[in-house]
Design an enzyme around this catalytic site. Structure first.
Site, mmCIF file in Angstrom:
data_model
loop_
_atom_site.group_PDB
_atom_site.id
_atom_site.type_symbol
_atom_site.label_atom_id
_atom_site.label_comp_id
_atom_site.label_asym_id
_atom_site.label_seq_id
_atom_site.Cartn_x
_atom_site.Cartn_y
_atom_site.Cartn_z
ATOM 1 N N LYS A 160 0.825 -1.214 0.000
ATOM 2 C CA LYS A 160 0.000 0.000 0.000
ATOM 3 C C LYS A 160 0.864 1.271 0.000
ATOM 4 O O LYS A 160 0.445 2.295 -0.544
ATOM 5 C CB LYS A 160 -0.956 0.023 1.193
ATOM 6 C CG LYS A 160 -0.300 0.194 2.546
ATOM 7 C CD LYS A 160 -1.335 0.291 3.653
ATOM 8 C CE LYS A 160 -0.680 0.532 5.009
ATOM 9 N NZ LYS A 160 -1.679 0.683 6.082
ATOM 10 N N ARG A 215 -7.284 1.213 17.194
ATOM 11 C CA ARG A 215 -7.490 1.447 15.765
ATOM 12 C C ARG A 215 -8.595 0.561 15.202
ATOM 13 O O ARG A 215 -9.477 1.021 14.494
ATOM 14 C CB ARG A 215 -6.194 1.214 14.994
ATOM 15 C CG ARG A 215 -6.433 1.217 13.484
ATOM 16 C CD ARG A 215 -5.187 1.061 12.660
ATOM 17 N NE ARG A 215 -5.527 0.584 11.336
ATOM 18 C CZ ARG A 215 -4.667 0.524 10.338
ATOM 19 N NH1 ARG A 215 -3.427 0.911 10.511
ATOM 20 N NH2 ARG A 215 -5.036 0.064 9.163
#
Length: 232
Positions: A35, A127
């Protein structure tokens, strides 16, 4: 002249190979993360030639462009609207919602595929994932996977040093190992994959302090910039 980013593929290859070798030397599998380079085809091709065990990304459209000689791993929980593409372009995905898991299982059945699921556990960074103290919710998520014949309960995973700044430690990673073992005993499944986080665990890896039972790390910044994000 427009700004340019110049990627030295030979140096990136060396960095990738060193990260993978470091993981393997300590008995861990390595997922190289694409990514951070938007799954650039040239860089991804270099990754595919290394001894990495997985290629990983947080975007389904990136996974669709990756070489298919290694398992592709979706690094975030899937949205209900994208389950068909998740199954089509990833062999493994992280999940934390029973509803999405059920949709994922239906999509895998329609496509005639067996899809591996990693249950995300929040060990304090806040998260993503089911909070580690919520045993009932962890069991409900595991049972949602087990109830789908086209899904395999492959493992558990954690994110550290991403949102709340919580660093990986022997204490919190040992907690993840205990959760994996409890699920094995409860459901009689092998659950071989215990992913202890990302490049923020590299110092622990080098020092040999990652708890026994952690089987995988996901490495992006470590090969791209040579950084241990937890040490900055």
């Amino acid at each position: 002249m427009y700004p340019r980013i110049i990627a030295d593929l030979d140096r990136l290859r060396e960095n990738m190979e060193r990260m993978v070798a470091l993981c393997h030397a300590h008995g861990l599998s390595a997922a190289l993360v694409t990514k951070c380079v938007c799954a650039d085809a040239r860089i991804a091709a270099v990754m595919a030639e290394t001894d990495a065990d997985f290629l990983a990304d947080s975007r389904v459209e990136n996974l669709a462009r990756l070489p298919q000689n290694k398992p592709r791993y979706l690094l975030r929980v899937a949205q209900p609207s994208e389950v068909e593409d998740v199954v089509r372009h990833a062999e493994i995905s992280q999940q934390s919602e029973p509803y999405t898991v059920r949709l994922l299982g239906e999509a895998a059945a329609r496509q005639g595929k067996q899809h591996k699921v990693v249950l995300m556990v929040d060990m304090g960074d806040l998260r993503e994932g089911v909070f580690f103290r919520d045993t009932e919710a962890i069991h409900a998520l595991a049972e949602a996977v087990i109830a789908c014949p086209a899904l395999t309960l492959y493992g558990v995973g954690v994110n550290m040093t991403c949102f709340g700044g919580v660093l990986p430690s022997e204490e919190n990673l040992s907690g993840l190992v205990r959760i994996a073992e409890e699920l094995r005993q409860r459901y009689g499944l092998p659950i071989p994959f215990v992913s202890g986080g990302n490049s923020s665990a590299l110092t622990m890896l080098r020092e040999g302090t990652i708890p026994k039972g952690i089987t995988n790390l996901r490495i992006g910044e470590g090969y791209l910039l040579g950084n241990d994000t937890g040490a900055l």
